[in-house]
Every structure is written in C-alpha cells, then in structure tokens.
Design a protein around this motif. Structure first.
Motif, mmCIF file in Angstrom:
data_model
loop_
_atom_site.group_PDB
_atom_site.id
_atom_site.type_symbol
_atom_site.label_atom_id
_atom_site.label_comp_id
_atom_site.label_asym_id
_atom_site.label_seq_id
_atom_site.Cartn_x
_atom_site.Cartn_y
_atom_site.Cartn_z
ATOM 1 N N VAL A 38 0.856 -1.187 0.000
ATOM 2 C CA VAL A 38 0.000 0.000 0.000
ATOM 3 C C VAL A 38 0.896 1.242 0.000
ATOM 4 O O VAL A 38 2.012 1.207 0.527
ATOM 5 N N ASP A 39 0.421 2.320 -0.585
ATOM 6 C CA ASP A 39 1.162 3.578 -0.595
ATOM 7 C C ASP A 39 1.096 4.197 0.808
ATOM 8 O O ASP A 39 0.023 4.640 1.240
ATOM 9 N N PRO A 40 2.207 4.221 1.556
ATOM 10 C CA PRO A 40 2.179 4.740 2.923
ATOM 11 C C PRO A 40 1.735 6.200 3.013
ATOM 12 O O PRO A 40 1.039 6.583 3.955
ATOM 13 N N ASP A 41 2.117 7.024 2.037
ATOM 14 C CA ASP A 41 1.705 8.427 2.066
ATOM 15 C C ASP A 41 0.196 8.560 1.921
ATOM 16 O O ASP A 41 -0.446 9.337 2.635
ATOM 17 N N ALA A 42 -0.387 7.802 1.008
ATOM 18 C CA ALA A 42 -1.842 7.825 0.833
ATOM 19 C C ALA A 42 -2.534 7.281 2.084
ATOM 20 O O ALA A 42 -3.539 7.834 2.533
ATOM 21 N N ALA A 47 -6.174 8.091 6.532
ATOM 22 C CA ALA A 47 -6.451 7.303 7.733
ATOM 23 C C ALA A 47 -7.510 7.907 8.651
ATOM 24 O O ALA A 47 -8.280 7.174 9.259
ATOM 25 N N GLU A 48 -7.563 9.198 8.778
ATOM 26 C CA GLU A 48 -8.515 9.835 9.693
ATOM 27 C C GLU A 48 -9.933 9.894 9.132
ATOM 28 O O GLU A 48 -10.890 9.969 9.891
ATOM 29 N N SER A 49 -10.065 9.852 7.812
ATOM 30 C CA SER A 49 -11.381 10.085 7.219
ATOM 31 C C SER A 49 -11.941 8.923 6.410
ATOM 32 O O SER A 49 -13.071 8.999 5.954
ATOM 33 N N SER A 50 -11.175 7.881 6.244
ATOM 34 C CA SER A 50 -11.607 6.781 5.388
ATOM 35 C C SER A 50 -11.376 5.434 6.061
ATOM 36 O O SER A 50 -10.623 5.330 7.013
ATOM 37 N N LYS A 51 -12.022 4.424 5.515
ATOM 38 C CA LYS A 51 -11.773 3.051 5.952
ATOM 39 C C LYS A 51 -10.887 2.392 4.903
ATOM 40 O O LYS A 51 -11.217 2.370 3.722
ATOM 41 N N ILE A 52 -9.760 1.867 5.353
ATOM 42 C CA ILE A 52 -8.780 1.250 4.477
ATOM 43 C C ILE A 52 -8.517 -0.151 4.999
ATOM 44 O O ILE A 52 -8.312 -0.338 6.200
ATOM 45 N N GLN A 53 -8.544 -1.126 4.111
ATOM 46 C CA GLN A 53 -8.279 -2.510 4.500
ATOM 47 C C GLN A 53 -7.265 -3.101 3.533
ATOM 48 O O GLN A 53 -7.343 -2.888 2.326
ATOM 49 N N PHE A 54 -6.314 -3.855 4.079
ATOM 50 C CA PHE A 54 -5.332 -4.542 3.254
ATOM 51 C C PHE A 54 -4.697 -5.659 4.072
ATOM 52 O O PHE A 54 -4.843 -5.721 5.290
ATOM 53 N N GLU A 55 -3.994 -6.544 3.377
ATOM 54 C CA GLU A 55 -3.285 -7.627 4.040
ATOM 55 C C GLU A 55 -1.797 -7.352 3.954
ATOM 56 O O GLU A 55 -1.282 -6.919 2.921
ATOM 57 N N TYR A 56 -1.112 -7.581 5.067
ATOM 58 C CA TYR A 56 0.323 -7.372 5.134
ATOM 59 C C TYR A 56 0.949 -8.524 5.900
ATOM 60 O O TYR A 56 0.621 -8.742 7.063
ATOM 61 N N SER A 65 -11.203 5.540 10.553
ATOM 62 C CA SER A 65 -11.407 6.776 11.297
ATOM 63 C C SER A 65 -10.510 6.896 12.524
ATOM 64 O O SER A 65 -10.955 7.180 13.617
ATOM 65 N N GLY A 66 -9.217 6.642 12.318
ATOM 66 C CA GLY A 66 -8.263 6.846 13.398
ATOM 67 C C GLY A 66 -7.956 5.636 14.239
ATOM 68 O O GLY A 66 -7.112 5.691 15.118
ATOM 69 N N THR A 67 -8.602 4.519 13.985
ATOM 70 C CA THR A 67 -8.337 3.297 14.738
ATOM 71 C C THR A 67 -7.726 2.255 13.812
ATOM 72 O O THR A 67 -8.244 2.007 12.728
ATOM 73 N N ILE A 68 -6.633 1.668 14.262
ATOM 74 C CA ILE A 68 -5.957 0.629 13.500
ATOM 75 C C ILE A 68 -6.286 -0.703 14.162
ATOM 76 O O ILE A 68 -6.095 -0.882 15.367
ATOM 77 N N THR A 69 -6.798 -1.657 13.383
ATOM 78 C CA THR A 69 -7.070 -2.998 13.869
ATOM 79 C C THR A 69 -6.211 -3.976 13.078
ATOM 80 O O THR A 69 -6.171 -3.910 11.848
#
Length: 72
Positions: A38-42, A47-56, A65-69
């Motif tokens: 994933v693009d770390p800058d993006a 991170a504060e305003s969107s939901k992002i999901q990926f596998e690492y 919205s500010g919470t990392i699970t």
C-alpha cells in the motif's frame, strides 16, 4: 488480534509497521516494505477520514477513522 488508536506522535503507516513487528517479535527494519502492499503516504493522508483494508504479511489490517485494527 489487536486494536490500536493512532497516536499523534507517529503516522499510521509507522504505527502499523511497529505493531506488526512487535507481534512478530522482529525488528521493524526486518519486515518487508509496507510500500510493496500500500502507498504509505496515501494511507497516512486517508487514515482519519476513510476506511482502508489490506493484508500485510499474513495480517489483516483495517484503518477506520483513526483506529488501526490488526488481525492475524
């Protein structure tokens, strides 16, 4: 499984790397680069305003919205 609320001291991408390294019992520098997935800058910008999901490296990462699970 772990939840992490982002701190103002580190970017979400750095928090993710540090947390996964801790869960793996490794130094963060020994992990594969996050930018291969994933693009770390993006990620940091959205991170504060969107939901992002990926596998690492076998972990399911959700930033919502500010919470990392992180789930294995």
């Amino acid at each position: 499984m772990g939840n992490l609320t982002m701190s103002s001291r580190s970017s979400p991408s750095i928090e993710i790397i540090n947390r996964v390294a801790e869960m793996e019992g490794q130094d963060p520098m020994d992990l594969p680069p996050l930018y291969d997935i994933v693009d770390p800058d993006a990620l940091d910008r959205l991170a504060e305003s969107s939901k992002i999901q990926f596998e690492y490296i076998g972990y399911n990462i959700t930033v919502d919205s500010g919470t990392i699970t992180i789930d294995q």
